[in-house]
Enzyme design. Structure first.
Site, PDB file in Angstrom:
ATOM      1  N   ASP A 175       2.472  -8.133   2.233  1.00  0.00           N
ATOM      2  CA  ASP A 175       3.162  -7.260   1.736  1.00  0.00           C
ATOM      3  C   ASP A 175       1.882  -6.448   1.088  1.00  0.00           C
ATOM      4  O   ASP A 175       1.067  -7.311   0.394  1.00  0.00           O
ATOM      5  CB  ASP A 175       4.297  -7.449   1.120  1.00  0.00           C
ATOM      6  CG  ASP A 175       4.610  -7.537  -0.081  1.00  0.00           C
ATOM      7  OD1 ASP A 175       4.187  -6.926  -1.323  1.00  0.00           O
ATOM      8  OD2 ASP A 175       4.557  -8.822  -0.366  1.00  0.00           O
ATOM      9  N   LYS A 231      15.045 -13.918  -5.446  1.00  0.00           N
ATOM     10  CA  LYS A 231      13.653 -14.518  -5.732  1.00  0.00           C
ATOM     11  C   LYS A 231      13.010 -14.594  -6.823  1.00  0.00           C
ATOM     12  O   LYS A 231      13.822 -14.291  -7.858  1.00  0.00           O
ATOM     13  CB  LYS A 231      12.933 -13.184  -4.945  1.00  0.00           C
ATOM     14  CG  LYS A 231      12.717 -11.923  -5.729  1.00  0.00           C
ATOM     15  CD  LYS A 231      12.184 -10.500  -5.525  1.00  0.00           C
ATOM     16  CE  LYS A 231      12.976  -9.525  -5.284  1.00  0.00           C
ATOM     17  NZ  LYS A 231      11.541  -8.681  -5.136  1.00  0.00           N
ATOM     18  N   ASP A 279       5.648  -1.081   3.467  1.00  0.00           N
ATOM     19  CA  ASP A 279       4.857  -1.893   2.619  1.00  0.00           C
ATOM     20  C   ASP A 279       4.573  -3.385   3.286  1.00  0.00           C
ATOM     21  O   ASP A 279       3.583  -3.926   2.233  1.00  0.00           O
ATOM     22  CB  ASP A 279       5.187  -1.449   0.866  1.00  0.00           C
ATOM     23  CG  ASP A 279       6.577  -1.987   0.793  1.00  0.00           C
ATOM     24  OD1 ASP A 279       7.693  -3.338   1.289  1.00  0.00           O
ATOM     25  OD2 ASP A 279       7.073  -2.124  -0.230  1.00  0.00           O
TER      26      ASP A 279
END
Length: 245
Positions: free
Chosen positions: A218, A162, A111
């Protein structure tokens, strides 16, 4: 090392839950981008690099992926490793290992795309003599991805989670190289995450980062998926005809 001797594996089994508001009824790997399934863009990149055989790790709506691509794509032979139950990125890789005969394995997320030289990455990996490596790219704002910290020798020392304030820096671009012996340490038959479990366990001792500044995208969330049309339009403008997807 010949490209023909390297096993290439694409992790294409994701459900694409976050994309359902803008795309339903198909797996994430078949999300239409620039008038074609996203997965075909990755297959073109692999084919251009001179590889010959690809393992597609499928799961959610696997039948659709197999019906779309079959067993041949341009110069590539395609083989399928289907999950019966979701195994995560690491579990899917381990499940597919019996289909790979090479001692080195290239793995790609299904992806995301980064405009990087796969041959240069492989040459660096072989020359470095390491067991596991991530292809990294630089982002102006790494908050959504998390930072990867690399020492002057290329060793990945730690990951910055993240979702926290990260600022600019290197991120995991979703392409990996492993020695087979390292993949064999992944537990079999259960869900296992490369990103959350495997990579942190290798950081600071045997996981290296190859730094590339290739353009990256992405398609995992509606916001970035919406940007993909413009991304690949621009990508084709600065790429030569032979190099664009």
């Amino acid at each position: 090392m010949s490209m023909n001797t390297i096993g290439v594996l694409i992790l294409a089994g994701g459900m694409g839950t976050r994309l359902k508001p803008v795309m339903s009824g198909r797996p994430k790997a078949l999300a239409p981008v620039a008038g074609r399934p996203f997965l075909s863009i990755l297959l073109d990149q692999i084919s251009r690099a001179g590889f010959s055989r690809v393992i597609l790790c499928t799961g959610y709506m696997a039948d659709q992926v197999e019906a779309e691509f079959g067993t041949k794509y341009k110069s590539l032979s395609l083989i399928y490793s289907r999950e019966v139950t979701p195994l995560g990125t690491g579990g899917a890789l381990r499940h597919a290992l019996p289909l790979i005969s090479s001692e080195s394995i290239m793995v790609m997320n299904g992806d995301s795309f980064v405009d990087a030289d796969l041959n240069a990455f492989l040459d660096w990996f072989v020359g470095k003599g390491c067991n596991a490596a991530l292809l990294l790219t630089k982002m102006n704002d790494a908050t959504r991805y998390g930072l990867v910290h690399v020492d002057p020798n290329g060793l990945i020392t730690r990951f910055h989670e993240k979702g926290s304030e990260c600022g600019p820096g290197w991120i995991n671009a979703g392409i990996y190289l492993f020695k087979r012996s390292v993949v064999e340490t992944i537990p079999q038959g259960r869900p296992f995450s490369l990103e959350r479990e495997f990579f942190p366990s290798l950081a600071g001792r045997e996981l290296y980062g190859y730094c590339s500044e290739g353009k990256f995208i992405d398609i995992g969330i509606p916001e970035t998926y919406a940007e993909s049309e413009e991304f690949f339009s621009n990508y084709m403008k600065y790429s030569n005809e032979d190099h664009c997807p």
